[in-house]
Design a protein around this motif. Structure first.
Motif, PDB file in Angstrom:
ATOM      1  N   CYS A 114       0.836  -1.191   0.000  1.00 29.05           N
ATOM      2  CA  CYS A 114       0.000   0.000   0.000  1.00 29.05           C
ATOM      3  C   CYS A 114       0.882   1.255   0.000  1.00 29.05           C
ATOM      4  O   CYS A 114       2.002   1.240   0.502  1.00 29.05           O
ATOM      5  CB  CYS A 114      -0.903   0.000   1.241  1.00 29.05           C
ATOM      6  SG  CYS A 114      -2.056   1.406   1.288  1.00 29.05           S
TER       7      CYS A 114
ATOM      8  N   CYS B 275      -5.894   0.165   7.104  1.00 28.03           N
ATOM      9  CA  CYS B 275      -5.697   0.616   5.722  1.00 28.03           C
ATOM     10  C   CYS B 275      -6.844   1.547   5.298  1.00 28.03           C
ATOM     11  O   CYS B 275      -8.019   1.161   5.331  1.00 28.03           O
ATOM     12  CB  CYS B 275      -5.616  -0.572   4.778  1.00 28.03           C
ATOM     13  SG  CYS B 275      -5.344  -0.056   3.066  1.00 28.03           S
TER      14      CYS B 275
ATOM     15  N   HIS C  13      -2.009  -3.926   5.305  1.00 24.76           N
ATOM     16  CA  HIS C  13      -1.623  -3.448   6.638  1.00 24.76           C
ATOM     17  C   HIS C  13      -2.850  -3.095   7.457  1.00 24.76           C
ATOM     18  O   HIS C  13      -3.925  -2.801   6.902  1.00 24.76           O
ATOM     19  CB  HIS C  13      -0.690  -2.228   6.535  1.00 24.76           C
ATOM     20  CG  HIS C  13      -1.342  -1.022   5.929  1.00 24.76           C
ATOM     21  ND1 HIS C  13      -1.874  -0.007   6.687  1.00 24.76           N
ATOM     22  CD2 HIS C  13      -1.588  -0.679   4.646  1.00 24.76           C
ATOM     23  CE1 HIS C  13      -2.383   0.921   5.888  1.00 24.76           C
ATOM     24  NE2 HIS C  13      -2.233   0.534   4.640  1.00 24.76           N
TER      25      HIS C  13
HETATM   26 ZN   LIG Z   1      -3.373   1.161   3.066  1.00 21.44          ZN
END
Ligand SMILES: [Zn+2]
Length: 214
Positions: free
Chosen positions: A48, A104, A101
């Protein structure tokens, strides 16, 4: 060339160093110069864009070690598939890690939209939420009575699983490299709270060992 399982071990060891504060990665000029003519990254990380999840830091790696693709929500669109294909074919990299994660924002935005809360998304942002939505909707539909924290955690993991699945089955090249070369696509979750990366998806039984194997 580093095998997928050796690469997984290197990432686990790097994350252990990161968590314990014993970081060893060198980021000096000599290393940079040595990599001008060639590179041989031992792992591909699709993570991400969140500023709190820098792949090189959480795995304690340096220049030339990781081929990193970052996009909000670690979604898989054609350009992400193409990037993985590029590294796997050109550099012979054999491990692909999809790393989501905790907390998020892309997953949270999708959950809010699915729960009917007003969102103000541009067409471009919507294209990310559209890719997160199917797996998150499945989690939401099966567990409406769940605690919000549990729901978010399950949604993050479902989104990682969807990206792993897409990479494993959404590319003719990768689908061929998996049996022919031992290319491995695994899913992981990074904890903002602890710094630990938990490899939880598609990790072979033979590699389920070590401090962070659960
Ligand atoms: Zn994220």
């Amino acid at each position: 060339m580093t095998t997928a399982l050796d690469a997984l071990t290197r990432l686990r060891e790097g994350n252990r160093r990161f968590v314990s504060g014993e970081t060893a990665a060198l980021s000096n000029a000599a290393r940079r110069v040595a990599l001008v003519a060639r590179q041989e990254p031992f792992a591909i990380v699709l993570g991400c864009s969140d500023s709190r999840v820098p792949a090189e830091l959480v795995f304690d790696q340096s220049f030339g070690d990781l081929f990193v693709i970052r996009v909000a929500g670690n979604v898989v669109a054609p350009s992400q598939v193409g990037s993985v294909e590029f590294a796997a074919s050109l550099y012979g990299t054999r491990l692909v890690v999809v790393m989501g994660h905790s907390q998020c924002g892309a997953v949270i935005a999708t959950l809010e939209e699915l729960q009917g809360r007003p969102t103000n998304q541009s067409k471009n942002l919507r294209s990310i939420v559209d890719r997160v939505r199917p797996s998150v909707a499945a989690v939401l539909n099966s567990r409406r009575d769940r605690d919000p924290d549990d729901l978010l955690r399950d949604a993050v993991r479902a989104n990682v699983r969807a990206s792993v699945d897409h990479l494993r089955h959404g590319s003719e090249l990768l689908e061929r490299l998996i049996p022919e070369t031992g290319l491995l696509v695994v899913g992981a979750e990074y904890s903002l709270e602890t710094g630990v990366v938990d490899f939880f998806e598609n990790v072979p039984a033979s590699a389920q060992y070590g401090l962070f194997a659960r």
